[in-house]
Design an enzyme around this catalytic site. Structure first.
Site, PDB file in Angstrom:
ATOM      1  N   GLU A 129     125.670  58.346 -19.904  1.00  0.00           N
ATOM      2  CA  GLU A 129     124.754  58.201 -18.769  1.00  0.00           C
ATOM      3  C   GLU A 129     125.433  57.512 -17.579  1.00  0.00           C
ATOM      4  O   GLU A 129     124.886  56.558 -17.001  1.00  0.00           O
ATOM      5  CB  GLU A 129     123.490  57.439 -19.192  1.00  0.00           C
ATOM      6  CG  GLU A 129     122.701  58.144 -20.289  1.00  0.00           C
ATOM      7  CD  GLU A 129     121.353  57.483 -20.567  1.00  0.00           C
ATOM      8  OE1 GLU A 129     121.223  56.264 -20.320  1.00  0.00           O
ATOM      9  OE2 GLU A 129     120.429  58.180 -21.023  1.00  0.00           O
ATOM     10  N   GLU A 274     119.867  62.453 -26.824  1.00  0.00           N
ATOM     11  CA  GLU A 274     119.015  61.361 -27.304  1.00  0.00           C
ATOM     12  C   GLU A 274     117.563  61.729 -27.060  1.00  0.00           C
ATOM     13  O   GLU A 274     117.205  62.185 -25.973  1.00  0.00           O
ATOM     14  CB  GLU A 274     119.323  60.048 -26.565  1.00  0.00           C
ATOM     15  CG  GLU A 274     120.730  59.519 -26.756  1.00  0.00           C
ATOM     16  CD  GLU A 274     120.988  58.244 -25.961  1.00  0.00           C
ATOM     17  OE1 GLU A 274     120.002  57.589 -25.548  1.00  0.00           O
ATOM     18  OE2 GLU A 274     122.161  57.908 -25.756  1.00  0.00           O
TER      19      GLU A 274
END
Length: 492
Positions: A129, A274
């Site tokens: 991220e 995720e």
């Protein structure tokens, strides 16, 4: 995500049973993509890697996603049969970006080495991220060069067709100006960079990895409709042309597909890196909602139908396998409670992963003695030493289960204090020094756990005498020296 409210970021036993049967039937009927799990290791007392690998296999996971390439973790995965996505942390991106030699060395040590020794590495996740807006652009200049260099290193090692590169990205890298997925595109400030990365992934046979969190949307926006986070079809639908969306996952996922499609990359493989729901640390983070969400998601993808814009199996990794008591809680106290298993490998709730049984606990877990550190009964709640002692314990241990509508939210004041003391005591391997607190605490053999609030006992780790204990003893030694110095000065 975007400007609309829905973009921000208890099933009954009978319903759960039906969901399990639906999952089993659907999994048998179609070739459902294998389900994976994220295995994080930010824990003060992690389970032994061999124990975790066996737990993954016992529970029907076929693949695992890692955030680094720890030697113990990678070694435990040898000949396990589990497909592995190995990670390069963000703090290594600059080195990988600036030095081809560093990239070659990393691939040699963390990919070639383990592949040759029986670890089934499938992907290298370059960064995690890195384009979060909260990072203020820290990794904008290094992420793509790192991806490019790691890919070149894989090719040089003869692994270009065997191991693929990817970069797990938060869903905030794309957005919709309306509530419709068809209006999706990449974030304006990183649009060109995203297209550069997407084209590279497409050209090299890589995949786009995205992390999608309906829980965060609910946590961030009090107006977010709760039903829309789940998969029951109870939410007010969003109609987008011929597509109808009754859950956030499908809509969010298809916003990405539209962003890829309108930029010429509609066929790029997508991985859900995720997805999950925490069980503590917030009023909406509890066992009932986590089970509801995760089982709903598994049942949803078990049909093999995919989403309106991307029919077919969904490649996904649940987040996460085990709770991690040393994760940063800057995003929220829930960060340490994403696991479907507790820190010691106990299932928090039942979840069917296509097995003929529910979740199975970790095997051969060894605990420290059955004893706890609690507030002395003789200490009054007005004692002026209490405040600093509680703050000290919680700053160095884990008090995220204390709070409004959390698992330990119903404790009285004395039990709250005891919970904080015990958390610090257990984290420091039950050392007597760690149950001092200016003589406010005492050790008991009676379990103070009540209802939903568990006063944990720490598990044994390979090196029980950890740096944390040394820190505790060093801190107390320093305090003793300071007291002696003060006494000496008073007599001088």
């Amino acid at each position: 995500m975007g400007s609309s409210w829905w973009w921000h970021g208890r099933a009954a036993a009978a319903a759960a049973a039906v969901a399990c049967w639906v999952w089993l039937a659907a999994a048998a009927a179609v070739g459902v993509e294998a389900i994976g799990a994220n295995w994080g290791t930010q824990a003060s007392h992690p389970l032994a890697p061999d124990t975790v690998v066996q737990m993954l296999k016992d529970n029907g996971f076929d693949k695992v996603k890692l955030f680094d390439a720890g030697e113990d973790t990678m070694s435990a995965l040898r000949k396990s049969g589990l497909e592995v996505m190995v990670g390069i942390p963000n703090d290594m991106l600059a080195a990988m970006a600036s030095s081809m030699a560093a990239a070659n060395k990393w691939v040699d040590q963390n990919v070639s080495n383990y592949l040759n020794d029986g670890v089934k590495i499938r992907y290298v996740a370059v960064g995690n991220e890195p384009f979060l807006e909260t990072y203020n652009g820290s990794f904008l200049q290094t992420t793509f060069p790192a991806i490019r260099n790691i890919q070149s290193a894989l090719v040089k090692a003869g692994l270009g067709s065997q191991v693929r590169v990817t970069c797990p990205l938060n869903a905030d890298v794309y957005q919709s100006s309306t509530s419709k997925p068809s209006d999706g595109d990449f974030r304006t400030d990183i649009h060109d960079l995203m297209l550069t990365i997407v084209k590279f992934l497409s050209d090299t046979g890589g995949a786009f990895t995205v992390n999608i969190y309906p829980f965060i949307s609910l946590y961030s926006d009090s107006n977010f409709p709760v039903d829309y986070a789940f998969f029951d079809g109870a939410a007010s639908p969003i109609v987008d042309g011929s597509a109808t969306y009754t859950n956030m996952f499908d809509a969010n996922y298809d916003t990405l597909i539209w962003a890829l499609k309108k930029n010429g990359f509609g066929n790029l493989p997508v991985i859900v890196g995720e997805i999950g729901w925490p069980t503590d640390g917030d009023m909406n983070a509890n066992i009932q909602m986590a089970q509801h969400f995760n089982q709903g998601f598994l049942t949803h993808i078990a049909t093999g139908r995919g989403t309106p814009m991307r029919p077919g199996p969904v490649d996904a990794y649940l987040f996460s396998l085990i709770d991690e008591d040393e994760k940063s809680i800057q995003p929220g106290n829930f960060e340490r409670h994403w696991g479907i298993f507790t820190y010691d490998g106990l299932p928090k709730y039942q979840l069917n992963l296509g097995q003929s049984h529910g979740l199975l606990k970790a095997k051969n877990v060894k605990y420290l003695e059955r004893k706890w550190c609690v507030l002395k009964p003789s200490i009054g709640l007005t004692d002026p030493r209490l405040s600093d002692s509680i703050s000290y314990a919680c700053s160095l241990a884990d008090c995220t289960s204390l709070g409004y509508k959390t698992s330990c939210g119903g404790l009285d004041t004395r039990s709250n204090i005891s919970y904080a003391f015990n958390s610090y005591y257990q984290k420091n391997d039950q050392d007597d020094v760690a149950c001092g607190f200016s003589n406010l605490a005492t050790i008991t053999g009676q379990d103070p756990s009540t209802g939903t609030c568990r006063f944990g006992i720490m598990i044994e780790v390979d090196s029980a005498f950890s740096w944390k204990l040394q820190h505790v003893r060093s801190s107390n030694l320093l305090m003793l020296l300071l007291v002696l110095l003060q006494l000496c000065l008073s007599f001088s």
